[in-house]
Scaffold this active site. Structure first.
Site, PDB file in Angstrom:
ATOM      1  N   THR A   1      -1.227  -9.635  -3.058  1.00 25.27           N
ATOM      2  CA  THR A   1      -0.070 -10.347  -2.494  1.00 25.27           C
ATOM      3  C   THR A   1       1.157  -9.444  -2.471  1.00 25.27           C
ATOM      4  O   THR A   1       1.370  -8.667  -3.387  1.00 25.27           O
ATOM      5  CB  THR A   1       0.272 -11.573  -3.361  1.00 25.27           C
ATOM      6  OG1 THR A   1      -0.889 -12.388  -3.473  1.00 25.27           O
ATOM      7  CG2 THR A   1       1.402 -12.395  -2.759  1.00 25.27           C
ATOM      8  N   ILE A  30      -7.001 -21.974   0.371  1.00 23.25           N
ATOM      9  CA  ILE A  30      -5.576 -21.731   0.637  1.00 23.25           C
ATOM     10  C   ILE A  30      -4.910 -21.444  -0.716  1.00 23.25           C
ATOM     11  O   ILE A  30      -5.125 -22.181  -1.680  1.00 23.25           O
ATOM     12  CB  ILE A  30      -4.919 -22.981   1.268  1.00 23.25           C
ATOM     13  CG1 ILE A  30      -5.658 -23.388   2.542  1.00 23.25           C
ATOM     14  CG2 ILE A  30      -3.436 -22.739   1.509  1.00 23.25           C
ATOM     15  CD1 ILE A  30      -5.276 -22.700   3.787  1.00 23.25           C
ATOM     16  N   GLY A  31      -4.078 -20.416  -0.789  1.00 25.27           N
ATOM     17  CA  GLY A  31      -3.394 -20.124  -2.056  1.00 25.27           C
ATOM     18  C   GLY A  31      -1.950 -20.575  -2.007  1.00 25.27           C
ATOM     19  O   GLY A  31      -1.557 -21.404  -1.189  1.00 25.27           O
TER      20      GLY A  31
END
Lengths: 131, 198
Positions: A1, A30-31
């Site tokens: 990220t 989904i994060g």
């Protein structure tokens, strides 16, 4: 990220986060990064970008909470970051960067290190990995 | 009113055994991105444009987990997501499940600026990207040798790896991990069953 938070010379804050997610994740997972208020938030007072265990960041609405404790508890930027990292993650591991409309910059993490860099108009600049 | 300020990150949770040379590479990339943002701020670019500019640079470099160099799904593919938010009016845009958009953060920006929505995902987001004419590439573009190797290790350890690189030395640490993980898949350090109800 990866993430970036900015306040410009007119005091406008903005935040952005982008990720590939978790290695070996289930397809369709989904994060926190795309969830406004979890991995990314920007308002009048501050801009915040988070990274780490997405499920913990989502459950803690981490980035919105920084703005909320500044707004409702009157905390300063670094205080707000420290409070949220300490009180909102349960057993989760995460890190975040933040700027305020007053031209401050802050970061915090409870993981083994975080790749980060920050700079302010008065000449301060720091790039780091560990504590 | 204070002056401008900027911060960037490349992920939290760093392999304690990360070789010094890799640490140096990471610091150079972070410094390059900071300088890119600083010169944009000195040219009075608005904060939202600086954020998009810097995150695009981070997505294009394979070093961190985004864009090129993204982590891989259990199927060995890349599914990317991003979001962007503009403080003054709290406008925002987000995307998920992207497989061909070269810079996800720019599509998130287009969702914010050019669509009536704030979040688009998977096939709909890819269709929106085609209509907006953003740069599209094959999914292979995002996959690196290193991440193929890491996915293999993650599968052997039967674990989902958080936003950090697994130690590049020896497998004993992973095999230890594998033993403990054998019982149940871990997420956030908790048995995955904790999340099943959610």
């Amino acid at each position: 990220t990866v993430g970036c938070v900015v306040v410009d010379g007119q005091g406008r804050c903005a935040a952005g986060t982008s990720t590939g997610g978790l290695m070996n994740k289930m397809s369709g997972r989904i994060g926190d990064s795309p969830l406004i208020g979890a991995g990314t938030y920007a308002g009048e007072l501050c801009g915040v970008s988070c990274t780490g265990e997405g499920e913990a960041i989502i459950r803690g609405t981490l980035s919105r909470d920084v703005a909320a404790v500044m707004e409702y508890k009157g905390l300063g930027l670094q205080e707000a970051v420290d409070f949220v990292i300490k009180e909102r993650l349960d057993e989760g591991m995460a890190g975040m960067i933040a700027v305020s409309r007053n031209g401050e910059v802050a970061y915090g993490f409870n993981t083994t290190g975080m790749f980060r860099g920050c700079a302010t108009e008065d000449g301060f600049m720091e790039v780091g990995i560990w504590e | 009113m204070g002056g401008w300020a900027i911060a960037v990150h490349g992920g939290a949770g760093v392999d304690p055994n990360l070789p010094p040379q890799r640490q140096e590479e990471a610091k150079q990339l972070l410094t390059r991105c900071l300088n890119l943002g600083i010169s944009a701020l000195r040219s009075s670019l608005p904060a939202i444009d600086v954020v998009e500019l810097v995150v695009r640079e981070l997505e294009s470099d394979p070093l961190f987990n985004s864009g090129r160099g993204s982590a891989l799904t259990e199927n060995g593919t890349v599914e990317m997501e991003a979001s962007i938010m503009d403080g003054p009016k709290r406008r925002c845009g987000a995307v998920s499940g992207l497989t061909t958009v070269k810079n996800p953060i720019s599509l998130a920006r287009l969702v914010m600026d050019k669509s009536p929505h704030s979040y688009m995902a998977f096939a709909g987001a890819e269709e929106f990207a085609r209509r907006q004419g953003v740069a599209l590439v094959d999914n292979q573009y995002f996959i690196t040798e290193e991440n193929v190797g890491m996915l293999k290790l993650a599968k052997e350890a039967n674990s989902i790896l958080f936003d950090y690189r697994i130690p590049t030395v020896g497998l004993e640490t992973c095999s230890a991990g594998a033993a403990s993980v054998e019982a149940a898949l871990q997420m956030n350090g908790l048995p995955i069953s904790v999340y099943a109800p959610e």
